[in-house]
Design a protein around this motif. Structure first.
Motif, PDB file in Angstrom:
ATOM      1  N   LEU A  47      16.794 -23.303 -44.224  1.00 18.99           N
ATOM      2  CA  LEU A  47      17.855 -23.858 -45.058  1.00 18.99           C
ATOM      3  C   LEU A  47      17.319 -24.516 -46.330  1.00 18.99           C
ATOM      4  O   LEU A  47      18.057 -25.205 -47.031  1.00 18.99           O
ATOM      5  CB  LEU A  47      18.662 -24.870 -44.248  1.00 18.99           C
ATOM      6  CG  LEU A  47      19.312 -24.312 -42.968  1.00 18.99           C
ATOM      7  CD1 LEU A  47      20.048 -25.404 -42.217  1.00 18.99           C
ATOM      8  CD2 LEU A  47      20.253 -23.166 -43.300  1.00 18.99           C
ATOM      9  N   ASP A  48      16.052 -24.274 -46.639  1.00 18.61           N
ATOM     10  CA  ASP A  48      15.436 -24.857 -47.828  1.00 18.61           C
ATOM     11  C   ASP A  48      15.825 -24.048 -49.066  1.00 18.61           C
ATOM     12  O   ASP A  48      15.387 -22.923 -49.248  1.00 18.61           O
ATOM     13  CB  ASP A  48      13.916 -24.873 -47.669  1.00 18.61           C
ATOM     14  CG  ASP A  48      13.203 -25.502 -48.854  1.00 18.61           C
ATOM     15  OD1 ASP A  48      13.889 -26.049 -49.746  1.00 18.61           O
ATOM     16  OD2 ASP A  48      11.957 -25.431 -48.898  1.00 18.61           O
ATOM     17  N   TYR A  49      16.658 -24.627 -49.898  1.00 17.44           N
ATOM     18  CA  TYR A  49      17.163 -23.939 -51.075  1.00 17.44           C
ATOM     19  C   TYR A  49      16.393 -24.294 -52.349  1.00 17.44           C
ATOM     20  O   TYR A  49      16.705 -23.824 -53.440  1.00 17.44           O
ATOM     21  CB  TYR A  49      18.647 -24.280 -51.285  1.00 17.44           C
ATOM     22  CG  TYR A  49      18.922 -25.773 -51.386  1.00 17.44           C
ATOM     23  CD1 TYR A  49      18.856 -26.443 -52.599  1.00 17.44           C
ATOM     24  CD2 TYR A  49      19.248 -26.516 -50.253  1.00 17.44           C
ATOM     25  CE1 TYR A  49      19.101 -27.799 -52.698  1.00 17.44           C
ATOM     26  CE2 TYR A  49      19.497 -27.877 -50.333  1.00 17.44           C
ATOM     27  CZ  TYR A  49      19.433 -28.513 -51.556  1.00 17.44           C
ATOM     28  OH  TYR A  49      19.671 -29.861 -51.646  1.00 17.44           O
ATOM     29  N   ALA A  50      15.357 -25.132 -52.205  1.00 22.02           N
ATOM     30  CA  ALA A  50      14.661 -25.661 -53.382  1.00 22.02           C
ATOM     31  C   ALA A  50      14.036 -24.562 -54.237  1.00 22.02           C
ATOM     32  O   ALA A  50      13.977 -24.672 -55.470  1.00 22.02           O
ATOM     33  CB  ALA A  50      13.597 -26.666 -52.964  1.00 22.02           C
ATOM     34  N   LYS A  51      13.573 -23.479 -53.583  1.00 22.93           N
ATOM     35  CA  LYS A  51      12.911 -22.409 -54.329  1.00 22.93           C
ATOM     36  C   LYS A  51      13.880 -21.631 -55.224  1.00 22.93           C
ATOM     37  O   LYS A  51      13.445 -20.827 -56.050  1.00 22.93           O
ATOM     38  CB  LYS A  51      12.208 -21.458 -53.374  1.00 22.93           C
ATOM     39  CG  LYS A  51      10.989 -22.063 -52.690  1.00 22.93           C
ATOM     40  CD  LYS A  51      10.302 -21.049 -51.794  1.00 22.93           C
ATOM     41  CE  LYS A  51       9.070 -21.641 -51.129  1.00 22.93           C
ATOM     42  NZ  LYS A  51       8.401 -20.661 -50.230  1.00 22.93           N
TER      43      LYS A  51
END
Length: 476
Positions: free
Chosen positions: A43-47
Motif C-alpha cells: 500500500l506504499d504509494y510514495a513511489k
C-alpha cells in the motif's frame, strides 16, 4: 445483490492464504493483515508521487508507481489524471484524516486546483460564454478542460488526448468539497470561483445529455458513471455553501438545474451504464460501482440493482470493466503495438474492439475493493449478516489479486489488471496501480468499521476496539 459465492482463487502470496478462507474475519486478523501489507510495501504509494526539477513532491500522483521494471516514465501512465488522483486523495483522507494521508490528500487537491486555475479556467469561460464549441468532433476535445496533465510541472500535456470526461471534473469537484466540508481545505476566493466556473461550464455543455467518453475514456455516449460524480458534487457543494454562509459564484439557478437534470438522467438510465446512443447500450459496467461507494449518490434499491448487474462482469480473478472491453485483451501488446497506453478515437476503437474474443477481457483490480466497501456500508446501516459476508468475500478477492513472487513486475503489488498473455493470466504493465492501492486502503478501513460494530454492537465502543489495533474513527 453481489454474489456471496463469487470466485475466490488461492492467493499468489502464501502469507495471505489464511486471510482468504471461509472463516469469518476478526479485528485481530485485520490488524495483522494491515501490518503485513505495510511490511511488504503493498500500500506504499510514495513511489508514485510526482516531483519537480528540484526533487520536491508537487502533490499529485502518476497513475502507476515504480516497479521492478521501471518507473513508467516512458508511458502515459506517468501522467497525472484528475479522476485517479481525486479518488486516491479521497481514500488517503478517509483512512488517515489527521496523518500523512490527510496531508497528501490536501496537497493533491491543491495541486489540481492550481492547474485548473492557471491553465484551464479560460477554457471554461470560453465555453460558458458560447465563444468555443467543445461538443464537436475529435478536433474539439483538446479545447475542453484537460483531465490529465504533467504532474512534475503542473502544465498541460500538448499531446492530443480525449479530454471530454465529465466524470473526472465531477470527481475533482466532489473531492474538493469533501475537504472543504471536513475543514481540511476550506474554500478560499479563488477555489470558490473555480467551483462556480466548473458548474456553469457543465451547465453550458448540458452535461446530462453530453456524449462524453466516460470513466474509460472511450466510446462517446451518455454514461451513468459520468452523471453521478457531478450530481454528488452539486449536492455536497450546496451543503458546504449553506453551512458556511457562502455565495455560490455561478448563475442563480445553475445548481438546482444541474441537480434536477442529473437526477432525472440517472433515474432514466440506471442500473445501465449506457442507454444512449442505443447501439452502444451497456447494461453492466464496473464504473457504476463508484456511484454506490464512495459517492453514495444512489439509494439502496438502485445500489443493489447495480451490484446484481456486476455479476455479469465478475471474473475468476477480478472484474472486467465491461463485457466486450478490448483494452488489454489477449496478447494486447502484440496486437496494438509498443505503447499499450495509446489513446483511441471512436473510429480507432472499432478496429481495436474487433480484436476481442468473448471471455478474453482483462480483469481489473479496482472494483472488488469498492464492492466490499459498499456492502460494508450496508452492513453498518442494516446489521444484515449477509452484507458482512459479501463484504468479506470481496475483500478476500482483492487480497488474492496481489502479485506473487514469480511476477516479473515484482511481488506484493496491486496491478491495474490481469490479462491473457498466451494462455496465462498475468499482470499488465501498469503495476502497481495507485488507484487500487487507495481502494484497498478503503476496503480495509470499512472492514474494520464493520467488525467493530459486529463485535461491540454500537460505534460508541470504538475506543475499546483500539485495544485490538484499530484506528477507525466512528462518530458517536
Amino acid at each position: 445483490m453481489a454474489d456471496p459465492s463469487a470466485p475466490l482463487r488461492e492467493p499468489a502470496q502464501k502469507e495471505l492464504v489464511r486471510f482468504c478462507g471461509e472463516e469469518p474475519l476478526t479485528l485481530g486478523d485485520i490488524a495483522e493483515l494491515k501490518k503485513l501489507l505495510e511490511e511488504k510495501g503493498t500500500l506504499d504509494y510514495a513511489k508514485a508521487k510526482c516531483k519537480d526539477a528540484s526533487g520536491a513532491a508537487t502533490g499529485v500522483f502518476s497513475a502507476a508507481a515504480a516497479n521492478d521494471q521501471g518507473d513508467h516514465s516512458a508511458s502515459s501512465m506517468h501522467g497525472a489524471w484528475l479522476r485517479d488522483n481525486c479518488l486516491i486523495a479521497y481514500g488517503l483522507f478517509l483512512t488517515d484524516p489527521d496523518g500523512p494521508g490527510g496531508e497528501d490528500a490536501v496537497a493533491c487537491i491543491a495541486c489540481i486546483s492550481n492547474f485548473l486555475l492557471k491553465t484551464q479556467a479560460h477554457k471554461l469561460e470560453m465555453a460558458i460564454n458560447g465563444l468555443k464549441d467543445v461538443k464537436g468532433d475529435e478536433a474539439t476535445w483538446m479545447d475542453r478542460p484537460h483531465i490529465r496533465f504533467i504532474g512534475e510541472t503542473g502544465k498541460e500535456d500538448p499531446k492530443w488526448y480525449n479530454h471530454k470526461q465529465n466524470d473526472a471534473l465531477g470527481y475533482f469537484m466532489w473531492c474538493r468539497c469533501q475537504l472543504a466540508w471536513s475543514g481540511k481545505l476550506p474554500f478560499n476566493g479563488e477555489h470558490l470561483k473555480l467551483m462556480g466556473q466548473l458548474f456553469d461550464y457543465l451547465r453550458a455543455i448540458e452535461t446530462w445529455a453530453d456524449l462524453d467518453s466516460g470513466s474509460w475514456e472511450e466510446h462517446s455516449a451518455i454514461h451513468s458513471s459520468s452523471l453521478g460524480p457531478v450530481l454528488a458534487a452539486v449536492r455536497l457543494f450546496k451543503q458546504v455553501v449553506s453551512r458556511d454562509g457562502l455565495l455560490a459564484p455561478c448563475k442563480a439557478d445553475t445548481l438546482d438545474l444541474l441537480e434536477t437534470k442529473l437526477t432525472e438522467g440517472l433515474k432514466a438510465s440506471l442500473p445501465h451504464e449506457i442507454t444512449m446512443p442505443a447501439e452502444l447500450e451497456r447494461d453492466a459496467d464496473s464504473a457504476c460501482a463508484f456511484l454506490c461507494y464512495p459517492l453514495a449518490v444512489v439509494d439502496d434499491d438502485v445500489g443493489l440493482q447495480i451490484m446484481e448487474r456486476l455479476k455479469k462482469v465478475t471474473g475468476h480473478i477480478a472484474m472486467c470493466r465491461y463485457r466486450k472491453d478490448s483494452y488489454w485483451c489477449k496478447d494486447y501488446k502484440d496486437k496494438v503495438g509498443d505503447d499499450p497506453t495509446k489513446h483511441f478515437t471512436d473510429e480507432e476503437l472499432k478496429e481495436r474492439d474487433a480484436l476481442l474474443k468473448d471471455g478474453e477481457e482483462a480483469q481489473w483490480t479496482l472494483f472488488d475493493p469498492m464492492v466490499s466497501c459498499y456492502y460494508g456500508k450496508l452492513y453498518q446501516k442494516t446489521k444484515n449478516p449477509e452484507h458482512l459476508r459479501v463484504q468479506s468475500r470481496f475483500l478476500r478477492r482483492s487480497l488474492a489479486a496481489i502479485t506473487g513472487d514469480d511476477c516479473e513486475l515484482g511481488p506484493w503489488h496491486l496491478p491495474e489488471a490481469y490479462y491473457l498473455r498466451g494462455d496465462t493470466w498475468v499482470p499488465n504493465d501498469n503495476t502497481p496501480l495507485v488507484w487500487t492501492q487507495a481502494n484497498l486502503k478503503m476496503a480495509l478501513f470499512e472492514m474494520e468499521k464493520s467488525l467493530i460494530e459486529e463485535s461491540y454492537g454500537h460505534p460508541c465502543f470504538v475506543k475499546a476496539a483500539r485495544l485490538a489495533g484499530s484506528k477507525v474513527a466512528v462518530e458517536t
